[in-house]
Write an enzyme that holds these catalytic residues in place. Structure first.
Site, PDB file in Angstrom:
ATOM      1  N   CYS A 144       0.834  -1.205   0.000  1.00 26.30           N
ATOM      2  CA  CYS A 144       0.000   0.000   0.000  1.00 26.30           C
ATOM      3  C   CYS A 144       0.866   1.252   0.000  1.00 26.30           C
ATOM      4  O   CYS A 144       1.399   1.643   1.048  1.00 26.30           O
ATOM      5  CB  CYS A 144      -0.931   0.007   1.213  1.00 26.30           C
ATOM      6  SG  CYS A 144      -2.048   1.432   1.262  1.00 26.30           S
ATOM      7  N   CYS A 147      -0.606   4.070   2.138  1.00 27.27           N
ATOM      8  CA  CYS A 147      -0.407   3.884   3.575  1.00 27.27           C
ATOM      9  C   CYS A 147       1.034   4.173   3.988  1.00 27.27           C
ATOM     10  O   CYS A 147       1.283   4.804   5.018  1.00 27.27           O
ATOM     11  CB  CYS A 147      -0.743   2.447   3.976  1.00 27.27           C
ATOM     12  SG  CYS A 147      -2.347   1.846   3.416  1.00 27.27           S
ATOM     13  N   ASP A 148       1.999   3.694   3.207  1.00 22.90           N
ATOM     14  CA  ASP A 148       3.388   3.647   3.661  1.00 22.90           C
ATOM     15  C   ASP A 148       4.363   4.502   2.869  1.00 22.90           C
ATOM     16  O   ASP A 148       5.547   4.580   3.228  1.00 22.90           O
ATOM     17  CB  ASP A 148       3.878   2.194   3.629  1.00 22.90           C
ATOM     18  CG  ASP A 148       3.041   1.286   4.525  1.00 22.90           C
ATOM     19  OD1 ASP A 148       2.547   1.774   5.551  1.00 22.90           O
ATOM     20  OD2 ASP A 148       2.887   0.103   4.189  1.00 22.90           O
TER      21      ASP A 148
END
Length: 319
Positions: A144, A147-148
């Protein structure tokens, strides 16, 4: 705390609202239905906490200005739901019968019936299946970028894939990364032409055609990837500090096949646009098992709220 199983020797247990799945969607649905005094039971399944339990740090969920680990966030979601009376059982739904009400759900450890069913079983990211990849998950290997990606600011990273998702992930990462290496095992992308054009024209993105990852390198973190030339050329090592998988997700919807309307990828479809109603009355869906676009903790939680409110109102109409 050790998981509490529902004993096989017990008779079939009836529940007013049964929630399948214990990620952001399931726990949010549990929070709302428990506050509505509907005594929900959450079947936590094989991965309580969902995909967030495989995430080290979450920095994009409101209310956590310093960030929070995925497992810690899910522990807090669980505790908040339990505070209002939610019960969590550690069982996995293997068979469901949605043809009659109350619905029947068979688990590994018991049989349940439910007046209303909320499906929050999530989706599972696809990985390459390499031992080195699994060893370095959350240590530089992730699925992701949204997300990261911020953790890799000014670093060199690799994205694996050839569809629209891979294009989107690569373009997103150019905002913070020094360079992005897009690795694809074929000599042409499956992505839409407009997305291909954006990627191919971006000066931060280098495309590696006909390449397949054979090994992720590094001990405590990713230091590179070893690539095999699918046309027979020599292997090469690409130095990167992060590897982002963008080869798709699989919705965890198998037990509902043939009973609920799904798209060709297995994502459960809503029966009424803008709601959580499925095509079976009394069954509601939320989270990543119905969402192939956003797949974020906050959107999952939002739809969990919707499912709880829809279920509460539907149950009231049945009285």
């Amino acid at each position: 705390m050790l998981p509490r199983l529902f004993p096989m020797s017990d008779a079939t247990r009836h529940i007013k609202v049964l929630i399948l799945g214990a990620g952001p969607a399931g726990y949010t649905a549990a929070l709302y239905t428990s506050r509505a005094e509907l005594s929900p039971v959450v079947m936590a399944g094989p991965e309580p906490g969902g995909q967030l339990t495989t995430t080290t740090d979450v920095e994009n969920y409101p209310g956590y200005p310093q960030g929070v680990s995925g497992p810690e966030m899910m522990d807090e979601f669980k505790a908040q739901a339990e505070r209002f009376g939610t019960e969590v059982v550690y069982d996995l739904a293997t068979e469901v019968d949605l043809t009659t009400r109350p619905f029947t759900i068979k688990g590994d450890s018991g049989v349940y019936t439910a007046d209303a069913l909320i499906i929050a079983t999530g989706a599972t990211a696809k990985y390459l299946g390499l031992p080195s990849e699994q060893r370095l998950r959350n240590k530089g290997v992730t699925a992701c970028a949204t997300c990261d990606g911020a953790f890799y600011r000014d670093q060199d990273v690799a994205v694996i894939g050839g569809g629209d998702t891979a294009m989107e992930e690569a373009l997103f990462l150019t905002r913070m990364c020094r360079s992005v290496h897009l690795i694809h095992r074929r000599d042409e992308f499956r992505a839409s032409k407009v997305m291909q054009k954006r990627v191919l024209e971006h000066d931060k993105i280098t495309v590696h055609w006909n390449r397949q990852v054979e090994e992720v390198l590094g001990d405590d973190g990713v230091t590179g990837v070893r690539l095999r030339d699918t046309t027979g050329g020599p292997e090469e090592v690409l130095e990167v500090t992060g590897m982002f998988l963008a080869i798709g997700h699989v919705p965890n919807s198998t037990p509902f096949a043939g009973q609920l309307e799904m798209d060709d990828q297995g994502y459960i479809q809503v029966g009424k646009p803008g709601t959580s109603y499925t095509t079976v009355e009394g069954v509601f869906v939320c989270g990543d098992v119905a969402d192939k676009v956003y797949r974020q903790a906050i959107t999952a939680a939002g739809t969990g709220c919707m499912a709880a409110i829809d279920a509460e109102r539907w149950l009231a109409e049945q009285e």
